[in-house]
Design an enzyme around this catalytic site. Structure first.
Site, mmCIF file in Angstrom:
data_model
loop_
_atom_site.group_PDB
_atom_site.id
_atom_site.type_symbol
_atom_site.label_atom_id
_atom_site.label_comp_id
_atom_site.label_asym_id
_atom_site.label_seq_id
_atom_site.Cartn_x
_atom_site.Cartn_y
_atom_site.Cartn_z
ATOM 1 N N GLU A 1 -8.499 -17.831 32.386
ATOM 2 C CA GLU A 1 -9.106 -19.135 32.076
ATOM 3 C C GLU A 1 -9.913 -19.573 33.285
ATOM 4 O OE1 GLU A 1 -6.186 -22.272 31.529
ATOM 5 O OE2 GLU A 1 -4.848 -21.352 32.993
ATOM 6 N N TYR B 1 1.061 -33.384 34.727
ATOM 7 C CA TYR B 1 -0.003 -34.364 34.527
ATOM 8 C C TYR B 1 -0.724 -34.105 33.217
ATOM 9 C CZ TYR B 1 -3.754 -31.042 35.749
ATOM 10 O OH TYR B 1 -4.632 -29.990 35.745
ATOM 11 N N LYS C 1 1.688 -27.837 32.482
ATOM 12 C CA LYS C 1 0.581 -28.480 33.205
ATOM 13 C C LYS C 1 1.118 -29.176 34.455
ATOM 14 C CE LYS C 1 -3.687 -31.047 32.111
ATOM 15 N NZ LYS C 1 -4.627 -30.085 32.677
ATOM 16 N N LEU D 1 -3.279 -22.296 30.306
ATOM 17 C CA LEU D 1 -2.936 -23.630 29.822
ATOM 18 C C LEU D 1 -3.565 -23.770 28.434
ATOM 19 C CD1 LEU D 1 -1.720 -26.448 30.547
ATOM 20 C CD2 LEU D 1 -4.094 -27.147 30.821
HETATM 21 N N1 PDD Z 1 -7.949 -29.524 33.419
HETATM 22 N N2 PDD Z 1 -7.007 -24.749 32.028
HETATM 23 C C1 PDD Z 1 -6.809 -25.391 33.188
HETATM 24 C C2 PDD Z 1 -6.280 -24.616 34.356
HETATM 25 C C3 PDD Z 1 -7.089 -26.771 33.287
HETATM 26 O O1 PDD Z 1 -6.870 -27.407 34.439
HETATM 27 C C4 PDD Z 1 -7.619 -27.454 32.157
HETATM 28 C C5 PDD Z 1 -7.938 -28.917 32.184
HETATM 29 C C6 PDD Z 1 -7.821 -26.727 30.971
HETATM 30 C C7 PDD Z 1 -8.362 -27.382 29.729
HETATM 31 O O2 PDD Z 1 -7.403 -28.205 29.129
HETATM 32 P P1 PDD Z 1 -7.815 -29.509 28.296
HETATM 33 O O3 PDD Z 1 -8.785 -29.067 27.264
HETATM 34 O O4 PDD Z 1 -6.538 -29.977 27.729
HETATM 35 O O5 PDD Z 1 -8.451 -30.475 29.254
HETATM 36 C C8 PDD Z 1 -7.498 -25.383 30.945
HETATM 37 C C9 PDD Z 1 -8.087 -30.957 33.560
HETATM 38 C C10 PDD Z 1 -9.259 -31.527 32.834
HETATM 39 C C11 PDD Z 1 -8.043 -31.291 35.026
HETATM 40 O O6 PDD Z 1 -7.215 -30.706 35.718
HETATM 41 O O7 PDD Z 1 -8.801 -32.160 35.472
#
Ligand code: PDD
Length: 287
Positions: free
Chosen positions: A182, A33, A149, A206
């Site tokens: 993270e 996703y 992801k 991620l």
């Molecule tokens: N999540 N790490 C994890 C485990 C995440 O699920 C996310 C983002 C990030 C940050 O990635 P980005 O800057 O590309 O949004 C880091 C999204 C927002 C979610 O699952 O809703």
């Protein structure tokens, strides 16, 4: 206005949209996703999100469901049909529909795709950013390829629910050696003076799109960025701590496991980065 989803080629009211019970995403979490921020009617950093989508899909040997151009058109159409100005676009691609069997389907199936829009409560997010949020630590018990992801987010769900029950909004995941990897749905940063520290992008985190944007903004602002692992003690002793994600951009963290960070208020570098972040991002207009 009823919410409209894009599901395998159709634009449908969310209440009527359906996916198969034999979708491999539903049965195995066999899919990936992306979540893109939408701000003032623009999709933020779409190119980077599509790049990461392609990397995630390639890692799982799932073909791109359509071209980047066609995906962009679907994103914009879903944005328009939902009257989306501020919020996010969620895209999910799974391996497709096939009778349940762990092996990849013997004959290739078409990947299944869903896109939905979500409005955000800008006032609520602004209030959280003004006060800062609380976080707790939780063991990082995920698999070793969280750089992909995937929609398999059960450890993240459990960690974030534990945070919510503890009165916090984010869970900092901690590896066996005591280093923070993270957040449950964000990347974690600590700040010492004018230096930002975040864990190196490796299969253990991620690689956030917002993380990349913060590196760009920090570089433009003359802040140093160090990519190195840091411990819970490092975070507790930092001047500032913040998390980044597409849904909250730069969000200050002022409490960790009940301990106050810094003076308990969002710090100057965090505030600066939050204010500057969008000046460095790519914008794709929906309208
Ligand atoms: N999540 N790490 C994890 C485990 C995440 O699920 C996310 C983002 C990030 C940050 O990635 P980005 O800057 O590309 O949004 C880091 C999204 C927002 C979610 O699952 O809703």
């Amino acid at each position: 206005m009823s919410r409209i989803a894009y599901v395998n080629g159709l634009y449908q009211p969310v209440s009527e949209a359906r996916v198969s019970i034999e979708d491999r995403g539903y049965q195995f979490g066999d899919g990936v996703y992306e979540v893109c921020e939408v701000l003032d009617g623009d999709i933020i950093d779409l190119t980077r999100h599509l790049d990461r989508l392609e990397r995630s899909l390639a890692a799982l040997e799932i073909p791109m469901p359509m071209s980047r151009g066609a995906l962009t058109a679907v994103f914009r159409e879903i944005g328009r049909r939902n009257g989306l100005t501020n919020g996010s676009l969620y895209l999910q691609v799974t391996r497709g529909v096939a009778p349940r069997d762990h092996y990849f389907p013997a004959r290739p199936v078409r990947p299944a795709i869903v896109v939905v829009a979500k409005r955000s409560d800008q006032a609520r997010i602004a209030a959280q950013a003004e006060a800062g949020i609380a976080a707790i630590t939780q063991p990082d018990n995920r698999w070793e390829r969280v750089d992909i992801k995937t929609i398999g987010l059960l450890p993240n769900v459990l960690a974030k629910e534990a945070a919510r029950r503890a009165g916090a909004r984010e869970a900092f995941l901690v590896d066996r050696d005591g280093f923070i990897t993270e957040g449950g749905s964000s990347n974690v940063w600590i700040v010492h003076g004018h230096t930002l520290i975040t864990r190196p992008a490796s299969p253990g985190i991620l690689k956030g799109i917002t993380r990349a944007g913060v590196v760009d903004a920090a570089t433009a602002l003359g802040l140093a960025v160090e990519e190195r692992a840091f411990t819970v003690a490092d975070a507790l002793g930092a001047d500032e701590v913040f998390v980044t994600s597409a849904t909250n951009t730069v969000m200050p963290v002022v409490r960790l496991d009940g301990n106050t960070i810094g003076n308990g208020l969002p710090g100057p570098q965090t505030r600066l980065l939050r204010g500057e972040f969008h000046h460095h991002s790519e914008r794709t207009p929906i309208y």
